[in-house]
Design an enzyme around this catalytic site. Structure first.
Site, PDB file in Angstrom:
ATOM      1  N   TYR A 154       0.851  -1.196   0.000  1.00  0.00           N
ATOM      2  CA  TYR A 154       0.000   0.000   0.000  1.00  0.00           C
ATOM      3  C   TYR A 154       0.890   1.251   0.000  1.00  0.00           C
ATOM      4  CZ  TYR A 154      -2.929   3.716   1.985  1.00  0.00           C
ATOM      5  OH  TYR A 154      -3.563   4.921   2.227  1.00  0.00           O
ATOM      6  N   LYS A 158       1.511   4.092  -2.843  1.00  0.00           N
ATOM      7  CA  LYS A 158       1.079   5.465  -2.556  1.00  0.00           C
ATOM      8  C   LYS A 158       2.247   6.426  -2.839  1.00  0.00           C
ATOM      9  CE  LYS A 158      -2.508   6.770  -1.014  1.00  0.00           C
ATOM     10  NZ  LYS A 158      -3.755   7.141  -1.759  1.00  0.00           N
TER      11      LYS A 158
HETATM   12  N1  LIG Z   1      -8.345   5.797   5.889  1.00  0.00           N
HETATM   13  C1  LIG Z   1      -7.200   6.357   6.259  1.00  0.00           C
HETATM   14  O1  LIG Z   1      -6.840   6.377   7.433  1.00  0.00           O
HETATM   15  C2  LIG Z   1      -6.341   7.018   5.229  1.00  0.00           C
HETATM   16  C3  LIG Z   1      -6.660   6.975   3.881  1.00  0.00           C
HETATM   17  N2  LIG Z   1      -5.853   7.633   2.973  1.00  0.00           N
HETATM   18  C4  LIG Z   1      -6.226   7.651   1.563  1.00  0.00           C
HETATM   19  O2  LIG Z   1      -7.525   8.221   1.437  1.00  0.00           O
HETATM   20  C5  LIG Z   1      -8.196   7.689   0.294  1.00  0.00           C
HETATM   21  C6  LIG Z   1      -9.583   7.252   0.690  1.00  0.00           C
HETATM   22  O3  LIG Z   1      -9.473   6.249   1.673  1.00  0.00           O
HETATM   23  P1  LIG Z   1     -10.757   5.638   2.396  1.00  0.00           P
HETATM   24  O4  LIG Z   1     -11.910   6.507   2.162  1.00  0.00           O
HETATM   25  O5  LIG Z   1     -10.313   5.309   3.770  1.00  0.00           O
HETATM   26  O6  LIG Z   1     -10.910   4.263   1.603  1.00  0.00           O
HETATM   27  P2  LIG Z   1     -12.226   3.526   1.039  1.00  0.00           P
HETATM   28  O7  LIG Z   1     -11.806   2.132   0.734  1.00  0.00           O
HETATM   29  O8  LIG Z   1     -13.366   3.732   1.947  1.00  0.00           O
HETATM   30  O9  LIG Z   1     -12.512   4.316  -0.318  1.00  0.00           O
HETATM   31  C7  LIG Z   1     -11.853   4.093  -1.529  1.00  0.00           C
HETATM   32  C8  LIG Z   1     -12.879   3.905  -2.644  1.00  0.00           C
HETATM   33  O10 LIG Z   1     -12.195   3.661  -3.877  1.00  0.00           O
HETATM   34  C9  LIG Z   1     -12.823   2.545  -4.505  1.00  0.00           C
HETATM   35  N3  LIG Z   1     -11.943   1.866  -5.452  1.00  0.00           N
HETATM   36  C10 LIG Z   1     -11.017   0.917  -5.166  1.00  0.00           C
HETATM   37  N4  LIG Z   1     -10.460   0.467  -6.295  1.00  0.00           N
HETATM   38  C11 LIG Z   1     -11.035   1.144  -7.332  1.00  0.00           C
HETATM   39  C12 LIG Z   1     -10.887   1.108  -8.739  1.00  0.00           C
HETATM   40  N5  LIG Z   1     -10.044   0.271  -9.343  1.00  0.00           N
HETATM   41  N6  LIG Z   1     -11.634   1.942  -9.496  1.00  0.00           N
HETATM   42  C13 LIG Z   1     -12.534   2.773  -8.911  1.00  0.00           C
HETATM   43  N7  LIG Z   1     -12.717   2.854  -7.580  1.00  0.00           N
HETATM   44  C14 LIG Z   1     -11.982   2.051  -6.786  1.00  0.00           C
HETATM   45  C15 LIG Z   1     -13.204   1.668  -3.332  1.00  0.00           C
HETATM   46  O11 LIG Z   1     -14.112   0.631  -3.698  1.00  0.00           O
HETATM   47  P3  LIG Z   1     -14.028  -0.760  -2.849  1.00  0.00           P
HETATM   48  O12 LIG Z   1     -14.398  -0.397  -1.445  1.00  0.00           O
HETATM   49  O13 LIG Z   1     -15.013  -1.630  -3.543  1.00  0.00           O
HETATM   50  O14 LIG Z   1     -12.609  -1.234  -2.965  1.00  0.00           O
HETATM   51  C16 LIG Z   1     -13.804   2.695  -2.383  1.00  0.00           C
HETATM   52  O15 LIG Z   1     -15.129   2.992  -2.706  1.00  0.00           O
HETATM   53  C17 LIG Z   1      -7.297   6.593  -0.256  1.00  0.00           C
HETATM   54  O16 LIG Z   1      -6.556   7.112  -1.333  1.00  0.00           O
HETATM   55  C18 LIG Z   1      -6.355   6.278   0.894  1.00  0.00           C
HETATM   56  O17 LIG Z   1      -5.108   5.853   0.418  1.00  0.00           O
HETATM   57  C19 LIG Z   1      -4.750   8.312   3.365  1.00  0.00           C
HETATM   58  C20 LIG Z   1      -4.399   8.385   4.666  1.00  0.00           C
HETATM   59  C21 LIG Z   1      -5.142   7.727   5.709  1.00  0.00           C
HETATM   60  C1  LIG Z   2      -5.064  -4.273  16.042  1.00  0.00           C
HETATM   61  C2  LIG Z   2      -4.584  -2.976  16.636  1.00  0.00           C
HETATM   62  C3  LIG Z   2      -3.126  -3.026  16.970  1.00  0.00           C
HETATM   63  C4  LIG Z   2      -4.841  -1.762  15.800  1.00  0.00           C
HETATM   64  C5  LIG Z   2      -6.294  -1.547  15.404  1.00  0.00           C
HETATM   65  C6  LIG Z   2      -6.486  -0.210  14.729  1.00  0.00           C
HETATM   66  C7  LIG Z   2      -5.885  -0.154  13.331  1.00  0.00           C
HETATM   67  C8  LIG Z   2      -6.780  -0.961  12.409  1.00  0.00           C
HETATM   68  C9  LIG Z   2      -5.724   1.303  12.862  1.00  0.00           C
HETATM   69  C10 LIG Z   2      -4.807   2.111  13.794  1.00  0.00           C
HETATM   70  C11 LIG Z   2      -4.033   3.088  12.939  1.00  0.00           C
HETATM   71  C12 LIG Z   2      -4.739   3.025  11.599  1.00  0.00           C
HETATM   72  C13 LIG Z   2      -4.102   3.562  10.373  1.00  0.00           C
HETATM   73  C14 LIG Z   2      -4.450   3.049   9.119  1.00  0.00           C
HETATM   74  C15 LIG Z   2      -5.417   1.905   8.998  1.00  0.00           C
HETATM   75  C16 LIG Z   2      -6.102   1.489  10.291  1.00  0.00           C
HETATM   76  C17 LIG Z   2      -5.128   1.548  11.463  1.00  0.00           C
HETATM   77  C18 LIG Z   2      -3.935   0.619  11.243  1.00  0.00           C
HETATM   78  C19 LIG Z   2      -3.768   3.505   7.846  1.00  0.00           C
HETATM   79  C20 LIG Z   2      -2.698   2.458   7.525  1.00  0.00           C
HETATM   80  C21 LIG Z   2      -4.740   3.650   6.682  1.00  0.00           C
HETATM   81  C22 LIG Z   2      -4.073   4.098   5.417  1.00  0.00           C
HETATM   82  C23 LIG Z   2      -3.053   5.146   5.563  1.00  0.00           C
HETATM   83  O1  LIG Z   2      -2.723   5.808   4.610  1.00  0.00           O
HETATM   84  C24 LIG Z   2      -2.346   5.318   6.840  1.00  0.00           C
HETATM   85  C25 LIG Z   2      -3.157   4.926   8.042  1.00  0.00           C
HETATM   86  C26 LIG Z   2      -2.353   5.025   9.330  1.00  0.00           C
HETATM   87  C27 LIG Z   2      -3.167   4.706  10.536  1.00  0.00           C
END
Ligand SMILES: NC(=O)C1=CN([C@@H]2O[C@H](COP(=O)(O)OP(=O)(O)OC[C@H]3O[C@@H](n4cnc5c(N)ncnc54)[C@H](OP(=O)(O)O)[C@@H]3O)[C@@H](O)[C@H]2O)C=CC1
Ligand SMILES: CC(C)CCC[C@@H](C)[C@H]1CC[C@H]2C3=C(CC[C@]12C)[C@@]1(C)CCC(=O)C[C@@H]1CC3
Length: 355
Positions: A154, A158
């Protein structure tokens, strides 16, 4: 042939708009008077003012249709980090992002320039994790080097994705790009953090604190991440300092990782973790388990809860400065951490203990 739509500064596209962040972004954009074209592999809701285009990011034609008449694109699609599928990450995050860039160029260079677009604007959702290698980061700024040894696929993809988007920023050729790097997004409808945490607690595995529990981390309420994206889009002009740059967007309130986890767990009626385990021991075990899961993959599919990435995130400091976003686009969090935790806990009645 698709009908051409005249662009308007209040029309935009959200790629990944069915996801957690994407949907919050769409809702805020609608509230600000935008009409939104959502492009996603799935459709998860319906809203007035939103047109859905279901398709894969790598499908050029489907994407081009969704981007018609749009001069502002938010790209927040990605496979979930937990999938750990190298080929999928490469295809979606790298090839898919190349497709987005090509299609943005295509719209801008539309032969007859019917669109009369001044600039195409692209806001990428990157991640603060692009600089994280599993060792402490305290008040990290955007000039930290990309991780040389990214912990997982991942993060690896990214990094490539962010490089591609920032390199493509070209004022002469009308493509302006910016990357937002959020960290640890949480809030209502998050499919990762709270559900994984609760699932781990329900299986009796949330009794232990990895390390001494003093490590500080950024967790960012989803509304603040949305706010950062919209500020970036509205500041993106050829003369703006933000063109081609990356910006950390956090709650600006680093918190002890284990205090944050405990607040969520206790808020939902589960016990907070109490016993300590040495970080290096747990990290070593997580590496062994990960290797084992790789070796056994052809025979049995098992996904360890404590992956090396999760253990590293749980046992080290990783918090980032957002002074660049404050300075260049006037960013300030709109929801405090305490309020964000309360709103998150209240939004998961179905995950409460005993529910
Ligand atoms: N959540 C976090 O803590 C963090 C997230 N990010 C970034 O933020 C963004 C959003 O994350 P988040 O909202 O948590 O993730 P989600 O999985 O909730 O949202 C991503 C969306 O993109 C869709 N998707 C995946 N593959 C494709 C594809 N090939 N074509 C079109 N759509 C696609 C997913 O569908 P499906 O669910 O079916 O796969 C989903 O609806 C991502 O870029 C992630 O890297 C960055 C930092 C932290
Ligand atoms: C099982 C436990 C040790 C942890 C449970 C919580 C975790 C699932 C989350 C804590 C920090 C989170 C995090 C992300 C995903 C969910 C956690 C690991 C990311 C890896 C999501 C995508 C990103 O870009 C960075 C995020 C950092 C923090």
């Amino acid at each position: 042939m698709a009908t051409r739509i005249r662009p308007s500064s209040k029309r935009c596209a959200v790629i990944g708009g069915s996801g957690f962040l994407g949907r919050h972004l769409v809702e805020k954009l609608l509230g600000k008077g935008y009409t939104v074209s959502v492009f996603d592999i799935r459709q998860s809701y319906e809203l007035p003012g939103v047109t859905f285009h279901q398709g894969d990011l790598c499908d050029k034609q489907a994407l081009l249709t969704a981007l018609q008449g749009v001069s502002l694109v938010f790209h927040c699609a990605s496979p979930a980090p937990a999938s750990d599928d190298k080929a999928l990450f490469q295809r979606v995050n790298i090839q898919g992002t190349q497709t987005v860039l090509q299609e943005c160029h295509k719209i801008y260079y539309n032969k007859d320039r019917l669109n009369s677009i001044k600039e195409m604007l692209l806001v990428l959702t990157s991640s603060a994790s692009v600089v994280f290698e599993g060792t402490d980061i305290k008040d990290g700024r955007e000039d930290l080097p990309y991780a040389k040894k990214p912990i997982d696929y991942y993060t690896e993809t990214k990094i490539e994705q962010e490089k591609l988007v920032l390199k493509a920023c070209d004022k002469e050729n009308g493509l302006l790009t910016v990357a937002i790097r959020p960290h640890g997004i949480f809030g209502p409808r998050d499919p990762q953090l709270v559900p994984i945490l609760v699932d781990t607690a329900r299986r009796g595995k949330m009794k232990f604190i990895i390390g001494d529990g003093s490590n500080l981390v950024d967790f960012t309420f989803v509304d603040n991440v949305v706010h950062g994206h919209i500020l970036a889009a509205e500041s993106l002009r050829p003369e703006s300092p933000i063109c081609g740059k990356a910006y950390h967007i956090t709650n600006d309130e680093p918190v002890r990782f284990w205090d944050f986890m405990s607040d969520i767990l206790v808020g939902l009626g589960y016990a907070a973790p109490r016993y300590h385990l040495p970080y290096t021991l747990v990290y070593g075990l997580s590496l062994l388990l990960w290797l084992l899961s790789l070796l056994l993959r052809p025979l049995v599919a098992f996904k360890p809860t404590f992956t090396p990435m999760r253990v590293a995130l749980a046992g080290t400091h990783h918090f980032y400065s957002c002074s660049r976003a404050k300075q260049d686009m006037g960013y300030k969090p709109v929801v405090g951490l305490k309020d964000g935790i309360r709103r998150t806990v209240e939004s998961y009645p179905h995950l409460r203990h005993g529910a």
